[in-house]
Design a protein around this motif. Structure first.
Motif, short mmCIF file in Angstrom:
data_model
loop_
_atom_site.label_atom_id
_atom_site.label_comp_id
_atom_site.label_asym_id
_atom_site.label_seq_id
_atom_site.Cartn_x
_atom_site.Cartn_y
_atom_site.Cartn_z
N VAL A 153 0.85 -1.18 -0.17
CA VAL A 153 -0.01 -0.32 -0.37
C VAL A 153 1.34 1.12 0.13
CG1 VAL A 153 -2.17 1.10 1.30
CG2 VAL A 153 -2.14 -0.78 1.21
N GLU A 154 0.74 1.65 -1.18
CA GLU A 154 1.96 3.24 -1.52
C GLU A 154 1.72 4.30 -0.62
OE1 GLU A 154 3.44 3.97 -5.46
OE2 GLU A 154 3.15 1.93 -5.90
N ALA A 155 0.47 4.11 -0.57
CA ALA A 155 -0.40 5.75 0.05
C ALA A 155 0.12 5.45 1.75
CB ALA A 155 -1.14 5.67 -0.64
N CYS A 156 -0.11 3.96 2.84
CA CYS A 156 0.13 3.99 4.02
C CYS A 156 0.98 2.28 3.96
CB CYS A 156 -1.23 3.37 4.20
SG CYS A 156 -2.73 5.10 3.75
N PRO A 157 2.34 2.63 3.67
CA PRO A 157 3.47 1.57 4.45
C PRO A 157 3.58 0.84 4.87
CG PRO A 157 4.41 3.64 3.46
CD PRO A 157 2.90 3.95 3.54
N MET A 172 -2.11 13.21 9.37
CA MET A 172 -3.07 13.07 9.17
C MET A 172 -3.03 12.69 8.37
SD MET A 172 -3.49 17.93 8.14
CE MET A 172 -4.59 17.03 7.11
N LYS A 173 -2.12 12.07 7.62
CA LYS A 173 -1.80 11.07 6.04
C LYS A 173 -2.53 9.67 7.13
CE LYS A 173 1.72 13.05 3.32
NZ LYS A 173 3.33 12.37 2.72
N ARG A 174 -1.24 9.31 8.02
CA ARG A 174 -2.08 8.03 8.87
C ARG A 174 -3.49 7.97 9.22
NH1 ARG A 174 1.32 8.06 14.06
NH2 ARG A 174 1.08 5.39 14.40
N PHE A 175 -3.92 9.20 9.81
CA PHE A 175 -5.30 9.00 10.21
C PHE A 175 -6.26 9.08 8.44
CE2 PHE A 175 -9.22 11.75 10.47
CZ PHE A 175 -9.95 11.30 11.18
N TRP A 176 -6.07 9.73 8.02
CA TRP A 176 -6.84 9.19 6.51
C TRP A 176 -6.79 8.17 6.36
CZ3 TRP A 176 -11.00 11.59 6.23
CH2 TRP A 176 -10.67 12.86 6.19
N CYS A 177 -5.52 7.37 6.09
CA CYS A 177 -5.26 5.80 5.91
C CYS A 177 -5.85 5.04 6.57
CB CYS A 177 -3.91 5.57 6.08
SG CYS A 177 -2.82 6.22 5.10
N HIS A 178 -5.39 5.45 8.04
CA HIS A 178 -7.22 4.46 9.01
C HIS A 178 -8.85 4.85 8.71
CE1 HIS A 178 -4.51 2.84 12.30
NE2 HIS A 178 -3.45 3.57 11.62
N TYR A 179 -8.74 5.53 7.78
CA TYR A 179 -10.07 6.03 7.95
C TYR A 179 -10.29 5.02 6.66
CZ TYR A 179 -14.35 8.57 5.27
OH TYR A 179 -14.68 8.37 5.27
N THR A 180 -9.53 4.59 5.50
CA THR A 180 -9.68 4.39 4.71
C THR A 180 -9.66 3.01 4.06
OG1 THR A 180 -8.97 6.43 3.69
CG2 THR A 180 -9.43 4.73 2.07
N CYS A 181 -8.35 2.79 5.31
CA CYS A 181 -7.57 1.00 5.00
C CYS A 181 -8.25 0.51 5.91
CB CYS A 181 -6.40 1.24 4.34
SG CYS A 181 -5.81 1.79 3.28
N SER A 182 -7.99 0.74 7.13
CA SER A 182 -7.75 -0.12 8.80
C SER A 182 -9.40 -1.24 8.15
CB SER A 182 -8.72 0.90 9.82
OG SER A 182 -9.12 0.26 11.33
#
Length: 290
Positions: free
Chosen positions: A40-44, A86-96
């Motif tokens: 997951v390139e956006a969320c390594p 913020m990237k980690r926040f939106w990664c969890h929102y989208t990928c968790s």
């Protein structure tokens, strides 16, 4: 070891996804299981783990994160650690993988695009539960960035996330109503303070690169202007202005010098004229007496 594997499997058995995207990248409701999609390139930090995001969403996040860097990161007069949080926040929102625990989908609705008041778009209605600690810590790392200080709606943790949820109408096709509670909420650990230092470096032909623990590059430290925790109390950050505060000293001396010279010249001319008149009067008196 067997117990740990069992707990992990049990965790993912009860994990469900809440939304995904269709072939046109339009958000749609789902109830599928998380899947392993590889890197997951956006969320390594989510690579090679069961996630709710798709390849398409990964590509979209990479694009969105570039805009995020330009807005909240060092390049935009902000702080890269804020951007990373913020990237980690939106990664969890989208990928968790436990997305359904903190997110509820409630159909679709027509709304006005906040970026274009003349445009009406159909959006997915989302209620997002965020842990208060996450909201406060992410906001704390971002509150002094240029963009956050210029938008009054982002002056508090609640306003900070509410504003971004509303902006998702035009950018993500969702209206995200953000609520805050401790249970069944979006939560992750190790949120960095804005004055945190990098954790590792790499080097290539372009130079040395600095990274955090989550796979995001840090292009510079967050200074006092964008990070309150970076301000050093032993340094004088403010001095009371003096009499000439705000004026250029050289120009003032130059102006005063010319004023003094002009005043002296006028005084000398007047004295000469007065002396001339006195001599003229004295000459007239001599002629009368003679």
């Amino acid at each position: 070891m067997k117990i740990q594997i069992f707990l992990i499997l049990l965790y993912y058995c009860y994990s469900r996804c809440a939304f995904t995207v269709d072939e046109n990248d339009k958000p749609i409701e789902t109830d599928r299981d998380p899947e392993i999609i590889g890197t997951v390139e956006a969320c390594p930090f989510f690579s090679d783990q069961p996630v709710c995001c798709t390849r398409s969403q990964d590509r979209s996040m990479i694009k969105d994160f570039k805009s995020l860097d330009a807005t909240f990161g060092n390049d935009g007069g902000g702080c890269d650690i804020c951007g990373s949080n913020m990237k980690r926040f939106w990664c969890h929102y989208t990928c968790s993988p436990n997305q359904s625990e903190f997110m509820k989908i409630s159909g679709r609705q027509n709304m006005t695009d906040p970026l274009n008041s003349s445009k009406i778009i159909e959006v997915q209605m989302v209620t997002l539960e965020v842990h208060p600690q996450i909201a406060c810590e992410v906001f704390s790392s971002c509150k002094r960035t240029s963009f956050a200080t210029q938008v009054s709606a982002m002056a508090s943790p609640g306003g900070f996330f509410t504003f971004q949820g509303e902006q998702a109408v035009g950018e993500g096709g969702q209206y995200i109503k953000v609520e805050f509670q401790e249970s069944n909420s979006l939560y992750f650990e190790d949120i960095w303070s804005c004055n945190h230092n990098y954790s590792r470096t790499t080097e290539d032909e372009t130079g040395i690169h600095y990274w955090d623990d989550f796979g995001y590059e840090l292009h510079g430290e967050c200074g006092c202007n964008t990070c309150e925790n970076s301000c050093q109390s032993d340094k004088i950050l403010y001095e009371p202005p003096g009499i000439l505060y705000g004026f250029e000293g050289t120009y003032i001396l130059f102006a005063w010098g010319w004023a003094i010279l002009l005043s002296l010249a006028i005084t000398i001319i007047r004295r000469c004229q007065q002396k001339k008149f006195e001599l003229s009067d004295l000459e007239e008196q001599k002629q009368i007496l003679g």
